[in-house]
Structures are given as C-alpha cells and as structure tokens.
Design a protein around this motif. Structure first.
Motif, mmCIF file in Angstrom:
data_model
loop_
_atom_site.group_PDB
_atom_site.id
_atom_site.type_symbol
_atom_site.label_atom_id
_atom_site.label_comp_id
_atom_site.label_asym_id
_atom_site.label_seq_id
_atom_site.Cartn_x
_atom_site.Cartn_y
_atom_site.Cartn_z
ATOM 1 N N LEU A 85 0.829 -1.201 0.000
ATOM 2 C CA LEU A 85 0.000 0.000 0.000
ATOM 3 C C LEU A 85 0.866 1.254 0.000
ATOM 4 N N LYS A 86 0.264 2.373 -0.326
ATOM 5 C CA LYS A 86 0.978 3.652 -0.294
ATOM 6 C C LYS A 86 1.005 4.232 1.118
ATOM 7 N N GLN A 87 0.105 3.781 1.977
ATOM 8 C CA GLN A 87 -0.012 4.337 3.324
ATOM 9 C C GLN A 87 1.026 3.743 4.273
ATOM 10 N N ALA A 88 1.394 4.557 5.245
ATOM 11 C CA ALA A 88 2.225 4.089 6.354
ATOM 12 C C ALA A 88 1.296 3.517 7.426
ATOM 13 N N GLN A 89 1.871 2.858 8.386
ATOM 14 C CA GLN A 89 1.084 2.207 9.438
ATOM 15 C C GLN A 89 0.229 3.207 10.214
ATOM 16 N N GLU A 90 0.734 4.406 10.419
ATOM 17 C CA GLU A 90 0.006 5.412 11.188
ATOM 18 C C GLU A 90 -1.237 5.913 10.456
ATOM 19 N N GLU A 91 -1.253 5.810 9.141
ATOM 20 C CA GLU A 91 -2.353 6.332 8.343
ATOM 21 C C GLU A 91 -3.536 5.366 8.239
ATOM 22 N N ILE A 92 -3.351 4.123 8.629
ATOM 23 C CA ILE A 92 -4.416 3.125 8.519
ATOM 24 C C ILE A 92 -5.199 3.095 9.819
ATOM 25 N N THR A 93 -6.516 3.244 9.698
ATOM 26 C CA THR A 93 -7.353 3.338 10.899
ATOM 27 C C THR A 93 -8.239 2.115 11.119
ATOM 28 N N ALA A 94 -8.459 1.299 10.075
ATOM 29 C CA ALA A 94 -9.341 0.143 10.212
ATOM 30 C C ALA A 94 -8.665 -1.097 9.642
ATOM 31 N N SER A 95 -9.102 -2.251 10.122
ATOM 32 C CA SER A 95 -8.546 -3.495 9.603
ATOM 33 C C SER A 95 -9.166 -3.819 8.246
ATOM 34 N N PRO A 96 -8.493 -4.628 7.437
ATOM 35 C CA PRO A 96 -9.043 -4.946 6.116
ATOM 36 C C PRO A 96 -10.245 -5.886 6.228
#
Length: 131
Positions: free
Chosen positions: A24-35
């Motif tokens: 993904l393009k996002q870093a870990q801090e940018e992800i708020t929900a599980s897939p």
C-alpha cells in the motif's frame, strides 16, 4: 490464513488457495481500520533496494543506506491455480539479517520495473529485525 479463508468460502479447496499481497501507499500510522479480508503487515525493512512510494515499486537503494522501511503490506488469499506473473520479484522475508532457513518466514511479491533477476543478483530481501 489459507485455512481460514478456505473455511470461510464454501467450495474453495485448500490446494487452490494461494497467498497474495499488495504493498500500500499508506504508512502504518495512516491506517485506521482493519481490512475486510486478510491482514496488514508492517514493520518490515528492505535490504539491498529501496521503495518508491509514489509509483509503488522497487528502486535502487541510496548510497550508504542499508535498510529502507517498507510501507504496509496487505496480505490476502485468492482462489487461483494460475502461476504468478514472471515480471514480479518474489522477495523472501527473514526474521533476522542472518539469512538461514531457521530465520526464513515466507515470500511476498513486489512490483519492479527491472527484471526480477536484477534484484535476485542484488540479494534483495525483507527483514523483520535489522539488529
């Protein structure tokens, strides 16, 4: 993970379920929900190459930079017997920098502009721990 997905999808056979991934393009801090399916994997370091976040593929590492953090990887299972795309680099993941069969975890596929042999010759791998 393969077993859980096989059980969850009626009619799927364990033999035809394969792990697949997408960086993904996002870093870990940018992800708020599980897939909805699969898992997010983060905290891995690339050794022998670097990662282009904008174009989402492997690039040459910068001079004197040994390890580059990889963004989040979404790992999921698919029901397919088709072979992997030969243009993708199959990158091994190791627990520690010492690359032995005891430290080997699994492999993920990474997009690349160069042929996969280019990265094989450079010994590119992902590491969980760089100490």
């Amino acid at each position: 993970m393969r077993q859980e997905v096989t059980r969850a999808n009626k009619g799927w056979a364990l033999d035809t379920v394969n792990l697949h991934n997408k960086v993904l393009k996002q870093a870990q801090e940018e992800i708020t929900a599980s897939p909805t399916e699969g898992v997010y994997v983060y905290g891995l370091y690339l050794e022998g190459a670097s990662w282009d976040r904008k174009n989402v593929h492997l690039i040459e590492s910068s001079p004197k930079v040994l390890f580059t953090p990889l963004p989040v990887i979404h790992m999921f299972a698919i029901n397919s017997t088709a072979p992997m795309d030969p243009k993708l680099y199959i990158c091994p993941i190791y627990k520690k920098p010492r690359r032995t069969d005891l430290n080997y975890i699994t492999a993920v596929v990474l997009h690349t502009v160069q042929p996969p042999d280019h990265w094989i010759m450079r010994g590119v791998a992902l590491l969980c721990d760089i100490k």
